[in-house]
Design a protein around this motif. Structure first.
Motif, PDB file in Angstrom:
ATOM      1  N   GLU A   1      44.692  61.097  44.164  1.00 13.77           N
ATOM      2  CA  GLU A   1      43.579  60.166  43.977  1.00 13.77           C
ATOM      3  C   GLU A   1      44.154  58.823  43.565  1.00 13.77           C
ATOM      4  O   GLU A   1      44.753  58.684  42.496  1.00 13.77           O
ATOM      5  N   ALA A   2      44.006  57.839  44.468  1.00  6.54           N
ATOM      6  CA  ALA A   2      44.594  56.518  44.235  1.00  6.54           C
ATOM      7  C   ALA A   2      43.525  55.546  43.750  1.00  6.54           C
ATOM      8  O   ALA A   2      42.429  55.490  44.305  1.00  6.54           O
ATOM      9  N   HIS A   3      43.873  54.786  42.720  1.00  6.11           N
ATOM     10  CA  HIS A   3      43.020  53.713  42.206  1.00  6.11           C
ATOM     11  C   HIS A   3      43.855  52.439  42.217  1.00  6.11           C
ATOM     12  O   HIS A   3      44.887  52.364  41.546  1.00  6.11           O
ATOM     13  N   LEU A   4      43.405  51.438  42.971  1.00  6.28           N
ATOM     14  CA  LEU A   4      44.144  50.184  43.089  1.00  6.28           C
ATOM     15  C   LEU A   4      43.285  49.021  42.648  1.00  6.28           C
ATOM     16  O   LEU A   4      42.078  48.990  42.916  1.00  6.28           O
TER      17      LEU A   4
ATOM     18  N   VAL B   1      43.469  44.996  43.452  1.00  8.57           N
ATOM     19  CA  VAL B   1      44.150  44.096  44.375  1.00  8.57           C
ATOM     20  C   VAL B   1      43.566  42.695  44.220  1.00  8.57           C
ATOM     21  O   VAL B   1      42.340  42.527  44.159  1.00  8.57           O
ATOM     22  N   ALA B   2      44.419  41.702  44.155  1.00  8.88           N
ATOM     23  CA  ALA B   2      43.987  40.306  44.102  1.00  8.88           C
ATOM     24  C   ALA B   2      44.939  39.467  44.936  1.00  8.88           C
ATOM     25  O   ALA B   2      46.162  39.658  44.868  1.00  8.88           O
ATOM     26  N   GLY B   3      44.395  38.578  45.744  1.00  6.04           N
ATOM     27  CA  GLY B   3      45.236  37.759  46.605  1.00  6.04           C
ATOM     28  C   GLY B   3      46.029  38.579  47.598  1.00  6.04           C
ATOM     29  O   GLY B   3      47.102  38.154  48.046  1.00  6.04           O
ATOM     30  N   GLY B   4      45.510  39.755  47.950  1.00  5.47           N
ATOM     31  CA  GLY B   4      46.212  40.629  48.890  1.00  5.47           C
ATOM     32  C   GLY B   4      47.386  41.363  48.298  1.00  5.47           C
ATOM     33  O   GLY B   4      48.125  42.050  49.014  1.00  5.47           O
ATOM     34  N   VAL B   5      47.568  41.277  46.973  1.00  7.00           N
ATOM     35  CA  VAL B   5      48.703  41.904  46.290  1.00  7.00           C
ATOM     36  C   VAL B   5      48.194  42.957  45.311  1.00  7.00           C
ATOM     37  O   VAL B   5      47.218  42.722  44.579  1.00  7.00           O
ATOM     38  N   ILE B   6      48.848  44.124  45.291  1.00  6.57           N
ATOM     39  CA  ILE B   6      48.483  45.187  44.354  1.00  6.57           C
ATOM     40  C   ILE B   6      48.882  44.751  42.952  1.00  6.57           C
ATOM     41  O   ILE B   6      50.059  44.532  42.667  1.00  6.57           O
ATOM     42  N   ARG B   7      47.901  44.625  42.070  1.00  5.08           N
ATOM     43  CA  ARG B   7      48.173  44.224  40.690  1.00  5.08           C
ATOM     44  C   ARG B   7      48.377  45.439  39.792  1.00  5.08           C
ATOM     45  O   ARG B   7      49.142  45.372  38.817  1.00  5.08           O
ATOM     46  N   ALA B   8      47.691  46.518  40.088  1.00  6.85           N
ATOM     47  CA  ALA B   8      47.842  47.746  39.297  1.00  6.85           C
ATOM     48  C   ALA B   8      47.469  48.925  40.165  1.00  6.85           C
ATOM     49  O   ALA B   8      46.629  48.812  41.062  1.00  6.85           O
ATOM     50  N   VAL B   9      48.105  50.085  39.899  1.00  9.99           N
ATOM     51  CA  VAL B   9      47.803  51.299  40.661  1.00  9.99           C
ATOM     52  C   VAL B   9      47.906  52.501  39.743  1.00  9.99           C
ATOM     53  O   VAL B   9      48.778  52.547  38.860  1.00  9.99           O
ATOM     54  N   ARG B  10      46.973  53.450  39.933  1.00  9.52           N
ATOM     55  CA  ARG B  10      47.032  54.739  39.237  1.00  9.52           C
ATOM     56  C   ARG B  10      46.958  55.828  40.284  1.00  9.52           C
ATOM     57  O   ARG B  10      46.133  55.784  41.197  1.00  9.52           O
ATOM     58  N   LEU B  11      47.854  56.829  40.160  1.00  9.75           N
ATOM     59  CA  LEU B  11      47.911  57.949  41.092  1.00  9.75           C
ATOM     60  C   LEU B  11      47.612  59.222  40.318  1.00  9.75           C
ATOM     61  O   LEU B  11      48.452  59.726  39.566  1.00  9.75           O
ATOM     62  N   LEU B  12      46.405  59.727  40.500  1.00  7.79           N
ATOM     63  CA  LEU B  12      45.964  60.944  39.818  1.00  7.79           C
ATOM     64  C   LEU B  12      45.910  62.086  40.812  1.00  7.79           C
ATOM     65  O   LEU B  12      46.016  61.889  42.022  1.00  7.79           O
ATOM     66  N   GLY B  13      45.736  63.302  40.345  1.00 11.12           N
ATOM     67  CA  GLY B  13      45.581  64.436  41.243  1.00 11.12           C
ATOM     68  C   GLY B  13      46.233  65.696  40.712  1.00 11.12           C
ATOM     69  O   GLY B  13      46.700  65.771  39.565  1.00 11.12           O
TER      70      GLY B  13
ATOM     71  N   VAL C   1      55.062  59.710  36.928  1.00 12.32           N
ATOM     72  CA  VAL C   1      54.521  58.944  38.045  1.00 12.32           C
ATOM     73  C   VAL C   1      54.274  57.483  37.651  1.00 12.32           C
ATOM     74  O   VAL C   1      54.152  56.615  38.520  1.00 12.32           O
ATOM     75  N   ALA C   2      54.235  57.196  36.374  1.00  9.52           N
ATOM     76  CA  ALA C   2      54.059  55.809  35.928  1.00  9.52           C
ATOM     77  C   ALA C   2      55.191  54.921  36.439  1.00  9.52           C
ATOM     78  O   ALA C   2      54.996  53.722  36.671  1.00  9.52           O
ATOM     79  N   GLU C   3      56.383  55.485  36.628  1.00 16.57           N
ATOM     80  CA  GLU C   3      57.497  54.713  37.179  1.00 16.57           C
ATOM     81  C   GLU C   3      57.182  54.273  38.611  1.00 16.57           C
ATOM     82  O   GLU C   3      57.450  53.130  38.993  1.00 16.57           O
ATOM     83  N   LEU C   4      56.630  55.201  39.379  1.00 19.70           N
ATOM     84  CA  LEU C   4      56.260  54.876  40.764  1.00 19.70           C
ATOM     85  C   LEU C   4      55.120  53.856  40.781  1.00 19.70           C
ATOM     86  O   LEU C   4      55.132  52.913  41.588  1.00 19.70           O
ATOM     87  N   GLU C   5      54.144  54.032  39.906  1.00 18.54           N
ATOM     88  CA  GLU C   5      53.025  53.092  39.839  1.00 18.54           C
ATOM     89  C   GLU C   5      53.510  51.679  39.524  1.00 18.54           C
ATOM     90  O   GLU C   5      53.068  50.697  40.126  1.00 18.54           O
ATOM     91  N   ALA C   6      54.444  51.583  38.603  1.00 18.75           N
ATOM     92  CA  ALA C   6      54.992  50.266  38.246  1.00 18.75           C
ATOM     93  C   ALA C   6      55.770  49.664  39.414  1.00 18.75           C
ATOM     94  O   ALA C   6      55.756  48.447  39.619  1.00 18.75           O
ATOM     95  N   HIS C   7      56.450  50.529  40.178  1.00 17.62           N
ATOM     96  CA  HIS C   7      57.220  50.059  41.326  1.00 17.62           C
ATOM     97  C   HIS C   7      56.294  49.486  42.403  1.00 17.62           C
ATOM     98  O   HIS C   7      56.637  48.489  43.070  1.00 17.62           O
ATOM     99  N   LEU C   8      55.113  50.082  42.590  1.00 20.67           N
ATOM    100  CA  LEU C   8      54.178  49.630  43.618  1.00 20.67           C
ATOM    101  C   LEU C   8      53.447  48.352  43.211  1.00 20.67           C
ATOM    102  O   LEU C   8      53.026  47.573  44.074  1.00 20.67           O
TER     103      LEU C   8
END
Length: 325
Positions: free
Chosen positions: A257-260, A262-274, A282-289
């Motif tokens: 379950e992805a929560h994004l 987005v502003a200016g076409g750029v991902i500002r924050a992401v959460r990956l649940l499931g 997974v917070a490392e991956l979220e920060a990378h994205l």
């Protein structure tokens, strides 16, 4: 009023031509043009919220933002676009009936009863065949509209179909209406080029036609504008208002379950649940994205070298990217 018929069916180039003429023409213009299959979104819209991203990607349908507001539309070669450029905006307000009246008269002259309805639509028996939009620049006005002549309605609905629950934003939304093709209502068959000739003859009646093409300077200026604006991600997607996306997808590794944001076409924050498994946080991956452009190619590049299985066991790059749209 100068009549123009554009030879190209390149949507980015045609929209660039409109803007270039709006800013540089020294005469009023009436222009007819067609696009190869494309989705054209309004100036103030969230592009991804208007389209079925998988549908347009699989069919390689370009998505281009126009200069004017209003809703998203699907163009193909069965759709004729018309443009008025007036050097006098008549007080600076938006006036749709001023420019649609000659189009209605031209359609009626072909034996098809039609009418103006709502804010900016033209209809036949209550079914829409034309949507219209305007943009004012200084003391000039650009009015353009669609004329569904023999468009592929299935492609129209497929390209613009999207889950209303997926994107949450305050951008202008397109309103679905029943549509119809003009060709279905004509007393006698006619092809689209003959239809364009008839519209041009009616709107420009009594005026000399002459050469209907662009000058070399106009063509060159429009081509440069297409490259600098209408073919760029920053304009077509990045100019979207800020939005949040939520999507739940079943993958080989479980539900993601992805929560994004987005502003200016750029991902500002992401959460990956499931209910997936992983050995690293997974917070490392979220920060990378975070900070990556919300674009499939950019995300694929961002994920190069990332061992996704460490975070999302059984989920590959393609499955994760699908989760983010």
């Amino acid at each position: 009023m100068r009549p123009i018929v554009l030879a190209t069916t390149d949507p980015a180039l045609n929209l660039a031509t409109e803007e270039w003429l709006l800013r540089h023409t020294d005469r009023d213009v009436f222009m007819l043009w067609r696009n190869a299959p494309a989705v054209i979104v309004g100036r103030n819209q969230n592009t991804l919220a208007q389209i079925d991203e998988a549908f347009v990607r699989e069919r390689n349908i370009p998505v281009v933002r126009r200069l004017s507001g209003g809703g998203a539309v699907f163009h193909d070669l069965g759709n004729v676009n018309f443009t008025f450029i007036s050097l006098d905006s008549a007080g600076g307000g938006l006036d749709f009936q001023r420019f649609t009246s000659p189009i209605l008269a031209a359609i009626a002259a072909l034996g098809v009863p039609c009418a103006f309805e709502g804010r900016n639509d033209l209809v036949i028996d209550g079914r829409k065949f034309s949507g219209n939009a305007q943009h004012i620049w200084r003391d000039r006005v650009l009015h353009h509209g669609t004329l569904l002549f023999s468009a592929e309605v299935a492609d129209l609905s497929g390209a613009l179909r999207v889950s209303a629950a997926k994107y949450k934003d305050k951008a202008v939304k397109s309103v679905a209406k029943r549509v119809t093709n003009i060709a279905s209502h004509l007393p006698a068959p006619m092809d689209v080029t003959d239809f364009m000739d008839r519209i041009m003859d009616h709107v420009c009646a009594g005026r000399p036609r002459g050469d209907l093409s662009l000058t070399p300077d106009e063509a060159r200026g429009a081509a440069e504008l297409a490259e600098s604006r209408y073919r760029r991600y920053d304009w077509n997607f990045g100019a979207s208002p800020a939005y949040a996306l939520t999507r739940s997808t079943r993958t080989p590794g479980g539900v993601v379950e992805a929560h994004l944001d987005v502003a200016g076409g750029v991902i500002r924050a992401v959460r990956l649940l499931g209910d997936y498994f992983g050995r690293r946080d997974v917070a490392e991956l979220e920060a990378h994205l975070a900070g990556c452009r919300h674009d499939r190619d950019a995300l694929a590049q961002c994920l190069k070298g990332v061992v996704l299985g460490d975070y999302l066991l059984g989920v590959g790059p393609d499955e994760l990217i699908d989760c983010l749209f």
